[in-house]
Design an enzyme around this catalytic site. Structure first.
Site, PDB file in Angstrom:
ATOM      1  N   SER A 146     -24.254 -16.444 -13.744  1.00 22.65           N
ATOM      2  CA  SER A 146     -25.313 -15.444 -13.625  1.00 22.65           C
ATOM      3  C   SER A 146     -24.754 -14.096 -14.058  1.00 22.65           C
ATOM      4  CB  SER A 146     -25.763 -15.364 -12.156  1.00 22.65           C
ATOM      5  OG  SER A 146     -26.479 -14.180 -11.899  1.00 22.65           O
ATOM      6  N   TYR A 159     -24.874 -15.017  -2.919  1.00 24.80           N
ATOM      7  CA  TYR A 159     -25.157 -15.509  -4.277  1.00 24.80           C
ATOM      8  C   TYR A 159     -24.142 -14.955  -5.273  1.00 24.80           C
ATOM      9  CZ  TYR A 159     -28.017 -16.427  -8.448  1.00 24.80           C
ATOM     10  OH  TYR A 159     -28.487 -16.839  -9.683  1.00 24.80           O
TER      11      TYR A 159
END
Ligand code: NAP
Ligand code: GCO
Length: 267
Positions: A146, A159
């Protein structure tokens, strides 16, 4: 022929969490390139419902329910794929979750759950799949990282911790397995329009304005944008690319900041 570089005919491909969103876009793209697509999920309902969407693209998807965080379940699932389709040639560790909770409000159990799915599970699945790739001296592993592999932001500590770790797990897999002609890379999507980002994109959420102005391309990414990058990393065209994270982000990581309005799309 240049087309042969991207021909995945006969390649057994497992995409974890491939019943919708980015995983499905990757499955459709690699399937159209000739790969035999297997997807897993933890929901029987989603596994069943995704078949129609894949079939609409001419892809006879193989579906299997297993929890990527459970070593025994992963072993059972991969053994069934190997028995019915053959050893996995391309692994896409796509399954992931996010919990948007400020650190002081977040239970440690919530933090650990995100780490388990987003960081430990790619290790579990890759450890189970890699031995046959080593035997064959051939394989492709794509870890879904990401832009949060390099950036933090309020409320996504678990995350970002997982995705940052996955960037370096990708590097370490490369250090240990590249000598067996296995290419292990990451994809780092920016902000992509899927169910995962719907809560911060829809209903006039102010975060939508931030993404639209912070992203030089001036739009949210589409799952297909990520699928196209996966085709490159799954194909012969990337045989000397290893340990790399390919950011598919419309330029957001290149952009320090903006003056409100300067990134408006010209008429
Ligand atoms: P999504 O719509 O939430 O899909 C995630 C998939 O993972 C779902 O199919 C989900 O199944 C599956 N999954 C979750 N836990 C699992 C488990 N324990 N075992 C097996 N499957 C499991 O997310 P997305 O937006 O398509 O994102 C896909 C990947 O890209 C994720 O790793 C995400 O972190 C990453 N990513 C997304 C963006 C973005 O902007 N959307 C940006 C950067 C990175 P269920 O639906 O049944 O729970
Ligand atoms: C968020 C978003 C992001 C995206 C993606 C960005 O809450 O900031 O969900 O985390 O999912 O990872 O690259």
């Amino acid at each position: 022929m240049i087309q042969q570089l991207f021909d995945l005919s006969g390649k057994v491909t497992l995409i974890t969490g491939g019943t919708h969103g980015i995983g499905m876009a990757i499955g459709k793209t690699l399937g159209k390139a000739g790969a035999k697509i297997c997807v897993n999920d933890i929901s029987e309902e989603k596994l069943e419902s995704c078949k129609k969407e894949y079939a609409a693209e001419g892809i006879d998807v193989y579906t299997l329910k297993f929890d990527v965080t459970d070593e025994a379940d992963v072993d059972r699932g991969i053994s069934q794929i190997e028995k019915e389709l053959g050893a996995i040639d391309i692994l896409v560790n796509n399954a992931g979750i996010i919990k948007r909770i400020p650190i002081l409000d977040m239970a440690v159990a919530d933090y650990k759950q995100v780490i388990d799915v987003d960081l430990v599970a790619p290790l579990i699945v890759s450890k189970r799949v890699a031995p046959k790739m080593i035997e064959k001296r051939s394989g492709k592993i794509i870890n879904m990282c990401s832009m949060m592999s390099v950036y933090g932001r309020n409320s996504v500590s678990a995350y970002a911790s997982a995705k940052g770790g996955l960037k370096l797990l990708t590097a370490n897999m490369t250090c240990e397995w590249a000598k067996y002609n296995i290419q292990i890379n990451g994809i780092g999507p920016g902000y992509i329009a899927t169910a995962q980002t719907a809560p911060i994109r829809e209903g006039g959420h102010p975060f939508n304005d931030l993404v639209m102005t912070r992203t030089p391309a001036g739009r949210w990414g589409e799952p297909e944008d990520v699928g196209n990058a996966a085709l490159f990393l799954a194909s012969k065209a990337s045989d000397f690319v290893n340990g790399h994270v390919l950011y598919v982000d419309g330029g957001i990581l290149a952009n320090f900041g903006y003056v409100k309005g300067e990134n408006d799309i010209p008429e």
